[in-house]
Design an enzyme around this catalytic site. Structure first.
Site, PDB file in Angstrom:
ATOM      1  N   GLU A   1       0.797  -1.238   0.000  1.00 39.99           N
ATOM      2  CA  GLU A   1       0.000   0.000   0.000  1.00 39.99           C
ATOM      3  C   GLU A   1       0.830   1.289   0.000  1.00 39.99           C
ATOM      4  O   GLU A   1       0.645   2.160   0.854  1.00 39.99           O
ATOM      5  CB  GLU A   1      -0.958  -0.017   1.199  1.00 39.99           C
ATOM      6  CG  GLU A   1      -1.842  -1.255   1.203  1.00 39.99           C
ATOM      7  CD  GLU A   1      -2.842  -1.299   2.369  1.00 39.99           C
ATOM      8  OE1 GLU A   1      -2.699  -0.502   3.295  1.00 39.99           O
ATOM      9  OE2 GLU A   1      -3.744  -2.143   2.325  1.00 39.99           O
TER      10      GLU A   1
ATOM     11  N   GLU B   1      -6.017 -10.340  -2.442  1.00 39.56           N
ATOM     12  CA  GLU B   1      -6.850 -10.305  -1.230  1.00 39.56           C
ATOM     13  C   GLU B   1      -8.331 -10.206  -1.584  1.00 39.56           C
ATOM     14  O   GLU B   1      -9.089  -9.460  -0.962  1.00 39.56           O
ATOM     15  CB  GLU B   1      -6.464  -9.103  -0.346  1.00 39.56           C
ATOM     16  CG  GLU B   1      -5.001  -9.068   0.018  1.00 39.56           C
ATOM     17  CD  GLU B   1      -4.637  -7.957   1.004  1.00 39.56           C
ATOM     18  OE1 GLU B   1      -5.558  -7.332   1.578  1.00 39.56           O
ATOM     19  OE2 GLU B   1      -3.444  -7.722   1.192  1.00 39.56           O
TER      20      GLU B   1
HETATM   21  C1  XIL Z   1      -6.178  -7.061   7.828  1.00 33.55           C
HETATM   22  C2  XIL Z   1      -6.554  -8.303   8.596  1.00 33.55           C
HETATM   23  O1  XIL Z   1      -7.466  -9.056   7.839  1.00 33.55           O
HETATM   24  C3  XIL Z   1      -7.135  -7.924   9.923  1.00 33.55           C
HETATM   25  O2  XIL Z   1      -7.368  -9.077  10.714  1.00 33.55           O
HETATM   26  C4  XIL Z   1      -6.197  -6.978  10.648  1.00 33.55           C
HETATM   27  O3  XIL Z   1      -6.790  -6.545  11.841  1.00 33.55           O
HETATM   28  C5  XIL Z   1      -5.852  -5.786   9.793  1.00 33.55           C
HETATM   29  O4  XIL Z   1      -5.307  -6.242   8.574  1.00 33.55           O
HETATM   30  N1  XIL Z   1      -4.996  -5.018   3.325  1.00 33.55           N
HETATM   31  C6  XIL Z   1      -3.948  -5.796   3.736  1.00 33.55           C
HETATM   32  C7  XIL Z   1      -4.164  -6.788   4.811  1.00 33.55           C
HETATM   33  O5  XIL Z   1      -2.876  -5.756   3.128  1.00 33.55           O
HETATM   34  O6  XIL Z   1      -3.003  -7.052   5.538  1.00 33.55           O
HETATM   35  C8  XIL Z   1      -5.271  -6.381   5.731  1.00 33.55           C
HETATM   36  O7  XIL Z   1      -5.507  -7.433   6.657  1.00 33.55           O
HETATM   37  C9  XIL Z   1      -6.512  -6.062   4.926  1.00 33.55           C
HETATM   38  C10 XIL Z   1      -6.265  -4.917   3.989  1.00 33.55           C
END
Ligand code: XIL
Length: 680
Positions: A494, A600
């Site tokens: 990100e 994701e």
């Molecule tokens: C999220 C997890 O799913 C949660 O459990 C945690 O509290 C926060 O992070 N983008 C990403 C992931 O790159 O690492 C994130 O994961 C969701 C958004």
């Protein structure tokens, strides 16, 4: 051999040398010399090429990390500012040592099938709530806060006055004292205003006195010591959107004689709801709570035959129940919480788990990974941290193993988890996931090495001049432990803002954009064969964010930075419609010679979960997956979990399996995408 016993925290290099030295009955020579020479460069923190980084880990049983020997490995990028050197002498924080090595977890704590579970050994770090009480203390001394009036747009406030409270003041009380505040809003225009409080603490009541007033009563206890803000909202009798919010600050202090505070019975923190399969072992962590601030003990009075109930060694007050329900239906058991001060003070709660028989979980036909493989793709999921410690861990693991051939740790590789304090490392979660992945022939997608979120507090507080060193140390330590086991890495997560500019993270603050170059190049140096990604969200449409990413990629490519691909996060809603733009973005990335990972994916349902909404969700899954199938550069589709029970967006039921592990229409839709059944 005193030297062998004395040294507890050693570098990998030293430890290996020491072992051989000790077993050779020769404690001189290498050990003493290396203690001197290697002191500043231990445990995979390569201070400079050709020294000391033999990587690997001490006693990393079962994970099969043979070590990453990057001695003499030339950096791929030889031009310009590669950032492959640590700018500082020696490690900034202590490297992992033998104290950080996980230990085998006894089986009564988990329900892993086919792989050993290890656990971290050092005390758990309590979550420290952000410090707000001191600010409230200052606010408290300033008297009753001002009223906040909210009026709907267009309301003529000259002809309608806002409701108000009179005669209120802040309260200063002791824990154990009974508070009673009569609240009666008034309105200059006549009528009786409505009223509600924004948050009611446990045990408080707010009865209606039927005379236009309500009384807030509460007996705060030890757990409530601090400044509590009670906000009461008065609602205009003529216009319900016309409101006055009045905060009352209640300062609760400990009395001189704490025995004046009544001791209340503890209660059980109720677990969530779970569906499991008959004849699978179930583990359930249970914890009590006590408003007096003590830690209750828990008992299961009628422990089923063959069950165990043991205290957790690392988490105070947590007890782990392990048992195997044999028949389908609701399995219920009673848990008693016993006060730790007055052991006659108890309360009992019942816990219910839903048990389905084996057939309920069977899925006929090919698995998703078989289908995906037939079109040359991988399909994966983000694994819930410590799923083998959850009640439904067995069925979770079984479905995951059946359906997926790539796995990402949802949280266990994040810096706040792995490295919560300087020199302290909690590797167990990631080690266990790798064992699970190996058992089932899955590849592992590491996530994330460099991110602006989920950083430990100590890293956020580091000096700007030392950040580069900390970033590279973390990359070194992670990759030296895991590079043999991880084939794809989200090296940078990100980095781009919505407007296309670079995100102002603690890393950017220290190194500007070059933190990305340095991180990627270092990763290449440590793991030359791994696929190195930048992972980003909201790049599934045309617009400034994608353009900003593109410009970044072009700059990185000009500087010959070691970038292999882009992760498209894709946390979308089921009314997602920019399929054409997504397709075009894929093509643009592919044309730059980069790979694409849908990293994701989840498809949230905004409203009610009607059959139509589930079908719309399925269609969105299918069409997104189909775009990966038709794009040769797209290598994998990974979902952010697979069951709604453990989604980080659980309210939106965004995954292809429901909370009871039943396949939703989205599951079939993914099959359809891989088998070319792609009606729009
Ligand atoms: C999220 C997890 O799913 C949660 O459990 C945690 O509290 C926060 O992070 N983008 C990403 C992931 O790159 O690492 C994130 O994961 C969701 C958004």
């Amino acid at each position: 051999m005193p030297a062998c016993n004395r040294i507890t925290r050693l570098s990998v290099v030293l430890f290996a040398l020491l072992l051989s030295a000790c077993s050779d009955d020769d404690t001189n020579g290498g050990v003493a010399n290396n203690t001197q020479a290697g002191a500043g460069n231990t445990g995979g923190v390569a201070g400079s090429e050709g020294t000391g980084n033999t990587g690997g880990s001490v006693g990393n049983e079962g994970v099969g990390n043979g070590g990453t020997d990057n001695n003499g490995t030339p950096p791929v990028n030889t031009g310009g500012n590669t950032g492959n050197e640590l700018p500082v002498q020696g490690p900034l924080t202590a490297p992992p040592g033998i104290d950080d090595e996980p230990e085998l977890e006894p089986s009564e704590f988990n329900n892993a099938v086919g792989f050993d579970v290890y656990r971290d050994t050092q005390p758990s770090i309590p979550f420290i709530a952000p410090e707000t009480s001191s600010a409230d203390e200052a606010e408290f001394s300033q008297g009753l806060p001002d009223v906040v009036v909210s009026a709907p747009e267009g309301l003529d406030t000259s002809s309608n006055q806002a409701p108000f409270f009179s005669d209120l003041q802040n309260l200063d009380v002791f824990a154990g004292e009974l508070i009673s505040i009569r609240l009666k809003p008034e309105d200059a225009d006549g009528g009786v205003p409505g009223m509600f409080i924004d948050f009611s603490p446990e045990g408080a009541t707010f009865p209606d006195n039927r005379d236009g007033s309500k009384t807030f009563t509460w007996q705060p206890l030890q757990e409530d010591v601090g400044v509590f803000r009670l906000t009461v909202v008065a609602v205009d009798p003529e216009n319900s959107l016309y409101r006055s919010a009045q905060a009352i600050l209640i300062r609760i202090s400990m009395p001189d004689d704490p025995s004046s505070i009544p001791n209340r019975a503890p209660t059980l923190q109720m677990p969530g709801s779970y569906t499991v399969r008959a004849n699978d072992p179930v583990v359930m962590s249970l914890k009590g709570q006590d408003l007096n601030g003590t830690i209750p003990t828990l008992e299961i009075p009628d422990l089923p035959a063959g069950a165990s109930f043991v205290p957790h060694p690392r988490f105070a007050g947590v007890f782990v129940f392990k048992f195997t329900p044999r028949v389908a239906g609701n399995f219920t058991f009673e848990v008693l919480a016993r006060d730790s001060v007055d052991t006659t003070l108890t309360s009992t709660n019942s816990v219910t788990i839903s048990v389905l028989d084996e057939q309920a979980f069977q899925i006929a036909g090919l698995s998703l990974k078989q289908r995906a493989a037939s079109v040359g793709k991988k399909i994966g999921f983000a694994a819930k941290q410590s799923f083998y410690n959850l009640p439904d861990g067995v069925i979770y693991a079984e479905i995951a193993a059946r359906e997926f051939d790539i796995v990402t740790p949802e949280n266990s590789m994040k810096m706040d988890t792995i490295n919560p304090l300087p020199g302290r490392y909690d590797f167990a979660g990631t080690d266990n996931l790798i064992r699970f992945a190996k058992l089932h022939g899955m590849s592992v997608h590491g996530h994330p090495l460099v991110w602006h979120r989920l950083l430990p507090e100590w890293v956020i507080n580091t000096d700007v001049e030392e950040r580069e060193g900390h970033m590279l140390e973390y990359i070194d330590r992670m990759m030296s432990r895991y590079s043999d086991d991880v084939s794809v890495w989200d090296v940078v997560n990100e980095p781009v803002n919505d407007d296309g500019s670079m995100r102002d993270s603690i890393w950017f603050e220290a190194m500007e954009e070059r933190y990305i170059d340095k991180a990627l190049n270092r990763a290449r140096q440590l793991s030359p064969s791994a696929t190195l990604l930048i992972n980003e969200f909201d790049i599934n449409e045309a617009g400034p964010k994608f353009d900003g990413l593109l410009a970044l990629i072009q700059r990185l490519q000009q500087r010959q930075v070691a970038l292999d691909g882009i992760g498209f996060q894709m946390h979308v809603f089921s009314d997602f419609s920019t399929f054409d733009e997504l397709q075009a973005n894929f093509e643009t990335i592919a044309n730059l010679g980069l790979e694409i990972y849908i990293s994701e994916l989840d498809v949230s349902i905004a409203g009610e979960k009607t059959p139509q909404a589930l079908q719309q969700q399925a269609d969105t899954y299918r069409r997104i997956a189909a775009l990966c199938v038709e794009q040769p550069a797209c290598k994998a589709i990974q979902m952010w979990g697979f069951t709604d029970n453990y989604s980080f967006r659980a309210n939106f039921d965004p995954l292809p399996f429901d909370r009871a592990y039943q396949a939703k229409p989205a599951y079939q839709a993914l099959h359809d995408a891989f088998s070319g059944t792609n009606t729009p």
